[in-house]
Design a protein around this motif. Structure first.
Motif, short mmCIF file in Angstrom:
data_model
loop_
_atom_site.label_atom_id
_atom_site.label_comp_id
_atom_site.label_asym_id
_atom_site.label_seq_id
_atom_site.Cartn_x
_atom_site.Cartn_y
_atom_site.Cartn_z
N TRP A 14 37.56 7.75 35.94
CA TRP A 14 38.28 7.84 34.66
C TRP A 14 37.70 8.88 33.71
CZ3 TRP A 14 43.01 6.34 33.65
CH2 TRP A 14 43.58 5.44 34.55
N LYS A 96 38.27 -0.20 28.62
CA LYS A 96 38.71 -1.58 28.83
C LYS A 96 38.27 -2.01 30.22
CE LYS A 96 41.49 -1.87 31.75
NZ LYS A 96 41.52 -1.51 33.21
N VAL A 159 44.45 0.66 45.34
CA VAL A 159 43.70 0.89 44.11
C VAL A 159 42.19 1.00 44.35
CG1 VAL A 159 43.56 -1.57 43.63
CG2 VAL A 159 43.51 0.03 41.74
N GLN A 163 38.75 3.43 42.96
CA GLN A 163 37.84 2.61 42.15
C GLN A 163 37.25 1.48 43.01
OE1 GLN A 163 41.33 2.51 39.30
NE2 GLN A 163 39.69 2.08 37.86
N ASP A 176 41.36 -6.08 34.99
CA ASP A 176 41.72 -4.68 35.24
C ASP A 176 43.13 -4.35 34.75
OD1 ASP A 176 41.29 -2.06 36.55
OD2 ASP A 176 42.94 -2.75 37.82
N ILE A 177 44.11 -5.14 35.15
CA ILE A 177 45.50 -4.88 34.76
C ILE A 177 45.97 -5.85 33.67
CG2 ILE A 177 47.89 -5.13 35.64
CD1 ILE A 177 46.57 -2.38 36.16
N HIS A 180 45.66 -4.65 30.23
CA HIS A 180 46.76 -3.77 29.78
C HIS A 180 48.04 -4.56 29.49
CE1 HIS A 180 44.54 -0.16 30.62
NE2 HIS A 180 44.51 -0.32 31.92
N TYR A 230 48.34 -7.01 42.96
CA TYR A 230 48.06 -5.84 43.81
C TYR A 230 48.30 -6.21 45.28
CZ TYR A 230 46.51 -2.14 40.72
OH TYR A 230 46.49 -1.11 39.81
O1 89Y Z 1 41.71 0.48 36.31
C1 89Y Z 1 43.11 0.46 36.18
C2 89Y Z 1 43.70 1.01 34.98
O2 89Y Z 1 43.19 0.96 33.88
O3 89Y Z 1 44.93 1.55 35.26
C3 89Y Z 1 45.22 1.44 36.64
C4 89Y Z 1 43.86 1.20 37.29
O4 89Y Z 1 43.28 2.44 37.56
C5 89Y Z 1 43.87 0.42 38.57
O5 89Y Z 1 44.37 -0.86 38.41
#
Ligand code: 89Y
Length: 342
Positions: A14, A96, A159, A163, A176-177, A180, A230
């Motif tokens: 990131w 986050k 994914v 990561q 993780d999701i 958001h 996922y």
């Molecule tokens: O880490 C997550 C994010 O913040 O957006 C998508 C991701 O990279 C994988 O779920």
């Protein structure tokens, strides 16, 4: 405009995009990057012409004269780095999810407040162009009073390739999701009164849960269902898009695949497409997310300069509360009244 000097902790996936995002904004100078992996750190510094690299955060803080730091590390380091930066009197941005427990989130917010430093969270999904548009349409009253919504992120995207540490997390998809999605729910509909959550692990090779379904009753009465997975092998893979359906007493708004927004009322359905800006540095597989980083960070920069920003630590504490209340609900098979949840 005075120039703000900043440092970055973390040279992982990131950082490449958040640093590129900062570079889109005026009046900033990245002075140093720190990562325990010196090789990775130097490569990233070379890519963005950053003068200094460190492997120890304390060294960076001792040697650099900064206005703020951006903590772009794995979740387990956020707490310690936040407290370190606060101790040095530095404002900061944290990735986050804020921390691996709600208690740590609260301590981070409280410590920054006590030290008189600003804490922001790089919560970017709410800044995605199509999601902003959905909110504008809803707020105009086109669909009347919303009573029900579904916010959905279901995917089989590999994914863990980008990561790998996500595989090892005891708490995976909700942090993780869910961080958001639950934040999008708050952005669209305000705070929740109560929630119930079910979780599941489908992929046997990971530590945490990869499916979570959260049903919330929002303070304004809307029933909001946030679903995330996922493990979903679907006809159309839409990663990393969030799909949304909001139903009101005069119509509905659907954010569908490929950034299509459909508004249906008694008069029929209208349709438009709201594409993200594709900067030349975005990874096309993550375009809508990477693009929103610029808007998120522009808002945070405004906050750093004394204006009002949306994704403060205090604000994100409310999102974190939904994450940890969801885990509690799933573990105890009980509805959580959020007013009493700590
Ligand atoms: O880490 C997550 C994010 O913040 O957006 C998508 C991701 O990279 C994988 O779920």
């Amino acid at each position: 405009m005075n120039e703000l000097k900043f440092g970055v902790f973390g040279a992982g996936f990131w950082s490449n995009f958040q640093i590129a995002g900062w570079m889109e904004l005026p009046g900033l100078q990245l002075m140093a990057i720190c990562d325990p992996d010196l090789d990775k750190c130097q490569q990233l510094a070379k890519k963005f012409n950053v003068p200094n690299t460190y492997t120890d955060p304390k060294d960076l803080l001792a040697h650099e004269n900064l206005d703020f730091v951006d903590i772009i590390t794995e979740v387990d380091n956020h707490f310690e780095l936040t407290l370190l930066a606060a101790d040095c009197g530095l404002d900061m941005v944290c990735q986050k999810p804020m921390a691996p427990s709600l208690e740590q989130c609260l301590t981070m917010v409280q410590t920054c407040k006590d030290q008189g430093v600003k804490l922001f969270v790089n919560e970017n999904f709410r800044w995605q162009a199509p999601i902003r548009k959905v909110k504008r349409i809803m707020d105009k009253g086109v669909i009347g009073n919303p009573f029900k919504a579904r916010v959905s992120f279901c995917s089989a995207f590999p994914v863990f390739d980008n990561q790998p540490f996500l595989k090892m997390l005891d708490h995976f998809i909700l942090t993780d999701i869910g961080s958001h999605l639950l934040d999008i729910c708050r952005f669209l509909f305000g705070e929740a009164d109560r929630l119930y959550c079910l979780t599941k692990r489908v992929n046997p090779d990971i530590q945490g849960e990869d499916v979570a379904n959260v049903l919330m009753e929002m303070k304004n009465g809307i029933h909001c269902y946030a679903e995330m997975s996922y493990a979903s092998i679907l006809e159309q893979e839409v990663f990393p898009q969030t799909l949304i359906l909001i139903e009101g007493d005069k119509g509905s708004i659907a954010l569908a695949a490929d950034f299509t927004i459909k508004v249906t009322t008694a008069n029929g359905t209208t349709q438009e497409t709201v594409e993200p800006i594709t900067y030349d540095w975005v990874d096309p597989e993550y375009a809508v997310v990477h693009s929103s980083i610029v808007d998120t960070q522009a808002d945070i920069l405004n906050g750093l300069r004394g204006g009002v920003a949306e994704t403060t630590g205090e604000d994100n504490y409310q999102t974190s509360k939904l994450i940890w209340a969801s885990y509690w609900s799933a573990e105890n098979n009980r509805t959580v009244e959020l007013e009493h949840f700590k």
